[in-house]
Structure formats: C-alpha cells, structure tokens
Design a protein around this motif. Structure first.
Motif, PDB file in Angstrom:
ATOM      1  N   MET A 394       0.854  -1.179   0.000  1.00 31.68           N
ATOM      2  CA  MET A 394       0.000   0.000   0.000  1.00 31.68           C
ATOM      3  C   MET A 394       0.894   1.235   0.000  1.00 31.68           C
ATOM      4  O   MET A 394       1.522   1.550   1.014  1.00 31.68           O
ATOM      5  CB  MET A 394      -0.905  -0.038   1.218  1.00 31.68           C
ATOM      6  N   ALA A 395       0.938   1.936  -1.125  1.00 33.66           N
ATOM      7  CA  ALA A 395       1.832   3.087  -1.239  1.00 33.66           C
ATOM      8  C   ALA A 395       1.273   4.238  -0.410  1.00 33.66           C
ATOM      9  O   ALA A 395       0.150   4.670  -0.619  1.00 33.66           O
ATOM     10  CB  ALA A 395       1.962   3.500  -2.700  1.00 33.66           C
ATOM     11  N   PRO A 396       2.079   4.758   0.556  1.00 37.89           N
ATOM     12  CA  PRO A 396       1.537   5.750   1.490  1.00 37.89           C
ATOM     13  C   PRO A 396       1.235   7.103   0.868  1.00 37.89           C
ATOM     14  O   PRO A 396       0.310   7.781   1.304  1.00 37.89           O
ATOM     15  CB  PRO A 396       2.619   5.864   2.565  1.00 37.89           C
ATOM     16  N   TYR A 397       2.035   7.517  -0.131  1.00 42.14           N
ATOM     17  CA  TYR A 397       1.768   8.791  -0.819  1.00 42.14           C
ATOM     18  C   TYR A 397       2.365   8.676  -2.214  1.00 42.14           C
ATOM     19  O   TYR A 397       3.165   7.762  -2.491  1.00 42.14           O
ATOM     20  CB  TYR A 397       2.344   9.992  -0.039  1.00 42.14           C
ATOM     21  N   PHE A 398       1.989   9.609  -3.103  1.00 42.36           N
ATOM     22  CA  PHE A 398       2.393   9.500  -4.507  1.00 42.36           C
ATOM     23  C   PHE A 398       3.254  10.691  -4.916  1.00 42.36           C
ATOM     24  O   PHE A 398       2.962  11.811  -4.532  1.00 42.36           O
ATOM     25  CB  PHE A 398       1.166   9.476  -5.415  1.00 42.36           C
ATOM     26  N   PRO A 399       4.236  10.448  -5.782  1.00 37.91           N
ATOM     27  CA  PRO A 399       4.674   9.122  -6.217  1.00 37.91           C
ATOM     28  C   PRO A 399       5.788   8.529  -5.345  1.00 37.91           C
ATOM     29  O   PRO A 399       6.074   7.340  -5.477  1.00 37.91           O
ATOM     30  CB  PRO A 399       5.204   9.397  -7.632  1.00 37.91           C
ATOM     31  N   GLY A 400       6.379   9.335  -4.441  1.00 33.66           N
ATOM     32  CA  GLY A 400       7.558   8.862  -3.714  1.00 33.66           C
ATOM     33  C   GLY A 400       7.333   7.618  -2.871  1.00 33.66           C
ATOM     34  O   GLY A 400       8.191   6.738  -2.793  1.00 33.66           O
ATOM     35  N   GLY A 401       6.166   7.512  -2.237  1.00 36.23           N
ATOM     36  CA  GLY A 401       5.888   6.359  -1.384  1.00 36.23           C
ATOM     37  C   GLY A 401       5.861   5.070  -2.176  1.00 36.23           C
ATOM     38  O   GLY A 401       6.058   3.979  -1.630  1.00 36.23           O
ATOM     39  N   LEU A 402       5.604   5.207  -3.477  1.00 39.97           N
ATOM     40  CA  LEU A 402       5.606   4.063  -4.373  1.00 39.97           C
ATOM     41  C   LEU A 402       7.010   3.806  -4.933  1.00 39.97           C
ATOM     42  O   LEU A 402       7.525   2.683  -4.886  1.00 39.97           O
ATOM     43  CB  LEU A 402       4.627   4.339  -5.512  1.00 39.97           C
ATOM     44  N   THR A 403       7.639   4.866  -5.446  1.00 42.15           N
ATOM     45  CA  THR A 403       8.934   4.675  -6.105  1.00 42.15           C
ATOM     46  C   THR A 403      10.007   4.240  -5.106  1.00 42.15           C
ATOM     47  O   THR A 403      10.902   3.474  -5.457  1.00 42.15           O
ATOM     48  CB  THR A 403       9.361   5.951  -6.863  1.00 42.15           C
TER      49      THR A 403
END
Lengths: 450, 450
Positions: A394-403
């Motif tokens: 579950m990516a916490p914020y976009f896009p850094g939490g994903l990348t």
C-alpha cells in the motif's frame, strides 16, 4: 532452497493510502485525478515486474454532519472510478495486471460480467475483479435504498452474484466464433449457451454479448475476513487480501481460510493470500523513522479522532495527549477490534494521539518503516513462515511512497531470490501461476476422456 | 463565404456497420475484440482531426429460436463494452473525443455519473454520453425483469435520470478542492453539495465521489426521433444523431427538433444535429459501385430476411428474387416505417432481396457509394442546405471502410474549406464549439453580478 517466489501487488488509492501523505512537501496533493501520474506509476510498477495494481473503492462520500468537517481534512476523497481507470492503464502497459473493486450489492451482474470481460479482452487477459459487498449506509442512499442490506443477505447475494457472473463469462465456448468468410457463418450456435439464472436474489437470462475472456475467468479477489467472507473466498477467490499486523495473526488467518478449500473441491494452492503492508522506506533507519514520524504527525487531529470515533464515539472533549478514558461508551461494531485497541492502548501506555496514529495511517493494515534490508527481512520472515503467498503493498503517498518501494526494496527482494526479475507469462493468471478455468462443457469433455 | 465547418464523428461498432462487411477479403473479421486495431483506428481518426468516435451499444444477444440461426450469419455480435473501451482509447490519443452509449433503463445514475466523470478526468475532457432508453425485450431479461419497460415510462425515467446525473456532476463546485498542505484542509465543505433527489423513478442522495468533470458536464448525445425523444434532446442534448435518407427528411427533422429548443431556454446553436451516413468510397464511380455491390451481395439471405421479418414477418417461403407479396401480415411496430418500405418496394419494383439489401446495410441510415468528390458533394449539399451541422460517419467494415473515408474524403472536405485541418481546443466541448456549463451556483452568481 525453494524457488517459491513472492507475489506482489500494489494498492493505489486516490493520493495514497496514508491520509496525511498528500501533505508531505514531496507528495502530489492532487494525485487522485492526475492520469499522467497514474500512467507513470503503472509503468514504474511494470518496470519492477510487479504482478498487479489493485484499486480499492467505495461508492459514496460520507457527508453526515458528524463526518464532514473531519472529512474535509482527509485526502482520499476524489479518485478515478476503477473500471474506467484500468481500461486506460491497461492501454499504456504490456504485462502488468489490474484488479478493480466492484460491489455485488449495488451492481447488476450483467454489467459486471460484461465490463470485466471487456477489460480482459482490451488488456489481453490482465484484469481481475475484487468482490466486495459494500459496508456503509451512505452507499445505500446513492442507490435508491434507505438503509444498507444486512450482512447475511449481502453475502447471500454476493455468492449468487459471483456464480451468475462466472456463468455469463461461460456464455460462449472458447471456440464459438468461427468467422468463416466463405459461408458467412460468424459463430456456431451450438457453442452459445443461455444461462437462464433464476435465484433468490438475482434473475438473469443471458447470454453475455462478448466472447469468453482470455483468462477464461478474470482473476477473482476477495478481502472479507468474516465467516461468510472466508467461505466466499474459499469457494471462488484466486486472490485473498487481508489486514494483519503480526505473522501470528496472518498465519491463523491463512490456515483458517485455506483449510476451507477442500470442501469446495479446491486445493490450498488454488488461491494466493496477500496481506496488506504500508512501507515507509529510508536509506538508513534514522531516515526511515524521521519520514514515518513526519507523516504520522501530519495526520490532522480531526481525522484521527474521526477514525477513533467509529470505535469509541466522540473523544474530542479529552486531552489528545492524555490516556484513553475509562468510561467509554459501547458502540455497535466489531467488539474484537475495540478490545484489541483498548488492550494496545493500555499495554503500551498510549495517548489518544498515539493511538489514532497507530490505526489511521493504513486503516488497520501493517504499517512499517525501515531500510530496504529491514523491510525485505520482514517480508521474507512472513513469507518463509508460510503465513502468506506474497504482499499487497500500500503506497503511502504519490509518487515517492511508491517509487521508494520499487527502487529500493524490490531489488533487494530480487537479489535474495524472493522475487522475480521479469514476467513469466502474458496473462495475469499465468503470472500468478494460477490455471485458466476451462469452460464447463470442456471440463465435462475432459472428464469423459480421462 | 461562411466559415461554418462540418462537425464529423465516426461511428464504430464491432467489426463495422455493414453486417456483411467482415466477409470482404480485405476486412478484419475479428475486429470486434482486436484492441490493437481499435487503437490504430482511433489514432487514424485523430490524425484526420475528426471530432469523436461514437460507440453504439446494446446489452443483450437476441437468442430467441427465431433469431438465432440468422444471428449466427451476422457479424457485430461480440464487441468491447463502450465505457471500458473509451477509457483505453483515450489513454492512447490526445485530442479525439469519445462518445459511449449507456442505457437509462438498466443502469443506476450514480454509476453512470461517476464513470463518465472519471472518463472525463482521465481523458482531459474528451468524453460524452449517448443517452438511450433501450428497446429490446432481451435486454429486460438480463436485468431481472420479465418484460421491457413501456415507452412512456422509459422516457419518464430517462428525463429524470439525465437530471440526476447532471446534479451529481455538480456535487462539487469547480474550486471545491483546496488541497492546502499547510492547514491540512483538502476541500471546502461549503463547496460540496448533496443532491438529495427523490423522484417518481429514482432516489439518489449523493454527493458524487469525484470532482466536477473538466467539461462541467461531459457531452450529452441523444438519438431518439419519437416525440419524447425529441423533447429529451431539445432539453438536454449537445449532440443529436438521426437516421435520414434524404436532405428533405433531414431538414424536416432538423427544424422539428431545433424548434423545440426555445421552450427550454436554449438556442438552436446549443446543439448539433448529425445524421448518420455509411459511405463506400472508390477512386472511380465504377470502383465504388463494384465495392458496394460486392458487400451488398455478401449479406446472407438469412440475415436479410431476419431484418425484413421485424417489419413483415417471415418471408422465407417466398422467392427472394420475386416481389414483396401482397398478403403480408400486419405486425406491431412502426407503421410509418412499414408503409415507407412497401412504397419503396412497389415504386422501384424491388425484389425481396433488393429490398433487404436496401435496409440491412446501414440499418436505416443513409448508405452511399461514390468517389471522394461525389461523397463530398453529397455532404456539402446537405450541410449547405442547413439540414445538418455535420455527420456521423458509419464505417462499413474495418479497417478499410474507415481509412478510405479518412484518407480520401476528408482531404477533399478540407480543400473545400468545409472541414478543419486540426483541433481548435483541448476538450471535446471546445472542439465542438459548445460552451462549458457553469456550476448552478456560479450561474446564480453571474446572474446577480449581471
């Protein structure tokens, strides 16, 4: 050494899972409706060989006066509708899977069967349906009802709904379309089947006006942890999500649901259990901890208190930095959840603020911070204990939490041989190692031959 | 010389409009579910600066025993579901518009409002909704009903449905989302509006869980020619399709529908009337005629007779190369349509085969063959007489029936100054020259100021 590898999906919602993630300086606050960003995120997930993007969903905004003020301080309000979004994202990717949520309570099975079949054809067999029964009163009022259907009826309808959808997907045998230019015959009428369903909740004649999906059936996902939810999952699901905070909890759930499979003629290997995990990644533990603290302290007190209010009622009169009061009202709701929160607060001496920080970030899922190695350690531990078949990140914020996860953690998992470095197959089923369901008549035929 | 220019849409359905087009050697027989081909066709339409792709739709396969055999000799059975398809196509184009059909009889307004709003955000304001009320009994049986809702009730529901959808699109004012990282406030609660609709056919609370669409309202298209259909169009539509074979018929319809606008506070310029036309293009008239004859003779007699059977009953016992018999049964259905066919058959001394060739190819729309110049002449004639604002081009087969028009006819229209050579704006509304509807509260505000 086993060559068993993790299955990893990516849960993307609005502007990120963490309700305050959008407030970080580096986050896109308007990510929810920024299609270019979603395209980049999907392409980055594909670059990292992830199995799928998963889209949670609801079909209401809770605008009751008691909720509205807190709601206005929460992100995650506006977002794309999942089925239209996965159509778009599948057109700009080649291998990545997409799983969209749709409710069996407030939809018609013909539309659901048709839209997922269509998406499966558009994507070349890369989609799945996350079956939910909806949970909020607010959803009922958007669909002509005064109140929500009660739990047992919802699951009764859901069981029947999934069967109708699968029956509609079988309207045409895989080889029904001949398209013979010389004779002019377009399909073989003997290979077209009318469902003719007439049950307690649903009446649907069929057939579906689209060929059988490339995957036979698109992937079916399910997240219900209740008894009826686990039964539905054991009978019909290919993927099972769950919110568990410890490997012990995860293991108990894994056994509970997988032990139900044989009664439906299935084996435990016929479905994959993927707990949710929200990782905050830093290059060092200090950096990770600082990131985590930063986003946790951005949770607006109104949002945190609104989250606790679902379980404990209004706590806004109490000091947020004081303890949970003793004389809390007893609300309707899940008693085990309430008891577990009270126990946690007492045992760890948590303030109200500390308690809401624990439960608000990932809505009950496992929220962790660490370095790429410690996060990989945790994932490896759960995976090697056999309490899961992989994870839903579950990516916490976009896009850094994903990348951060894709660029830092995935390579570590790959180096350790726990995650693949490319796609094995063309369809989502192939990539998940799940068999393509044969058409029922083909199954009969195989049985006769065998 | 006027600088008035045609608006041109492209109607794409399954493997082409002509039911025998797929049998041509150069046609893709499996175009209906070949997404790569649809992507190429959409990109070609964009290259030619067309305004939009239009997707007709139905939500059933007519499998009654009487229909099934003929149906198996017709193409146009399997096709993508329009809303999922336009999501995908909008992701691989930049300027082209997309209009998808959805029924008001067998859908929920919350889902329709949300999906089109989502598509409008995904595409950057390039989508529209073709409002239909559905027409076949077969559709009813896929949605829990034994019989189809009758015409008046259908249109009553449709009127209310469109209002509810527009009301839901207005759930959030255009500037409702603040997304202020410092204060943590994500939206202004004063700019969120709960619809609270409770009408004779529908009850929907709202609000919608997505921001107001980029176009304010996605384009609304309508094709009903009945009295209630024209009223609905005059009150709500931005685009009006129609099936007319002569400029006189088209002109009568144009005046009939546009004269209704003032009663709803609209001007005739607020909507565009686009008749359908299925062109078969050749470099010479001989080549065009040969192409046309070739595809017409590929109409399987079962398909042609099934088409006539809707109006005249079963004619299969008669010589297809003999005249229409005198003692035909009188069926339920549109008497004016029947009378017009009988008149045409008698006046032109048509055989049964010749008659079905006239009506089967484009299902009542204008089907023409000619050179780029003669087809441009015909379009210019209708356009200059003021009986239409442009055309909806129905591609007879894929991809040649489409590319012939784009590569041969469009340049002629451009050379004559009748069609644009590029996109003027970013959104479909801008490209159609239609104003963006303001939010009702903004409209009130403007009125107060003015």
């Amino acid at each position: 050494m086993s060559d068993r590898k993790m299955k990893i999906g990516l849960s993307l919602v609005s502007n990120g899972t963490h309700p305050a993630g959008w407030r970080l300086p580096e986050a896109h606050a308007d990510a929810g409706l920024d299609f270019k960003l979603w395209k980049q995120m999907a392409q980055a997930a594909e670059e990292a060989s992830l199995h799928f993007v998963f889209l949670a969903d609801g079909i209401a905004v809770r605008t009751a006066a008691a909720d509205l003020d807190a709601l206005s301080y929460s992100g995650r309000i506006d977002q794309f509708e999942p089925l239209t979004l996965i159509g778009a994202l599948s057109a700009v990717t080649e291998k990545l899977g997409f799983i969209a949520t749709a409710s069996t309570t407030y939809n018609e099975p013909y539309h659901i069967a048709r839209k997922f079949a269509s998406l499966d054809h558009i994507s070349g067999g890369r989609v799945g349906w996350n079956v939910v029964t909806s949970w909020s009163e607010a959803e009922a009022t958007n669909f002509g009802r005064d109140s929500h259907m009660e739990h047992t009826a919802r699951y009764g309808r859901a069981e029947e709904f999934v069967d109708v959808v699968r029956g509609l997907w079988d309207s045409w045998q895989d080889d029904a379309f001949i398209r013979d230019k010389a004779s002019g015959q377009y399909f073989d009428p003997a290979k077209l089947h009318v469902l003719g369903h007439d049950g307690p909740h649903l009446k649907v004649l069929g057939p579906l006006n689209i060929a059988r999906p490339p995957q036979g059936y698109p992937i079916i996902a399910q997240a219900g942890s209740s008894e009826p939810g686990q039964e539905l999952a054991a009978r019909t699901a290919d993927l099972i999500y769950t919110a568990k905070r410890t490997p012990e909890e995860a293991g108990a759930f894994y056994d509970s649901v997988k032990n139900r499979f044989p009664k439906y003629g299935r084996s435990a290997a016929d479905a994959l259990v993927l707990p949710g995990i929200m990782p905050i990644v830093g290059r060092t533990m200090e950096e990770a901890k600082a990131k985590y603290d930063r986003v946790q302290h951005l949770i607006h007190p109104k949002v945190g208190l609104a989250m606790l209010a679902r379980t404990f009622g209004d706590l806004s009169a109490y000091d947020p930095d004081g303890p949970l009061p003793d004389d809390l009202p007893v609300l309707d709701g899940v008693k085990s959840h309430r008891d577990s929160l009270v126990r946690m607060a007492r045992n760890e001496n948590l303030s109200i603020r500390q308690l809401y920080m624990r439960v608000t970030g990932a809505a009950g899922h496992n929220q962790v911070y660490g370095t790429p190695d410690t996060i990989a350690d945790l994932m490896a531990d759960w995976f090697n204990r056999g309490v899961c078949d992989g994870f839903n990140i579950m990516a916490p914020y976009f896009p850094g939490g994903l990348t951060d996860f894709l660029e830092m953690v995935v390579p570590v998992l790959q180096q350790r041989g726990l995650f693949r470095t490319g796609y094995e197959g063309a369809t989502l089923r192939e990539n998940l190692g799940l068999a393509r369901p044969e058409h029922p008549l083909a199954r009969q035929q195989s049985a006769k031959v065998g």
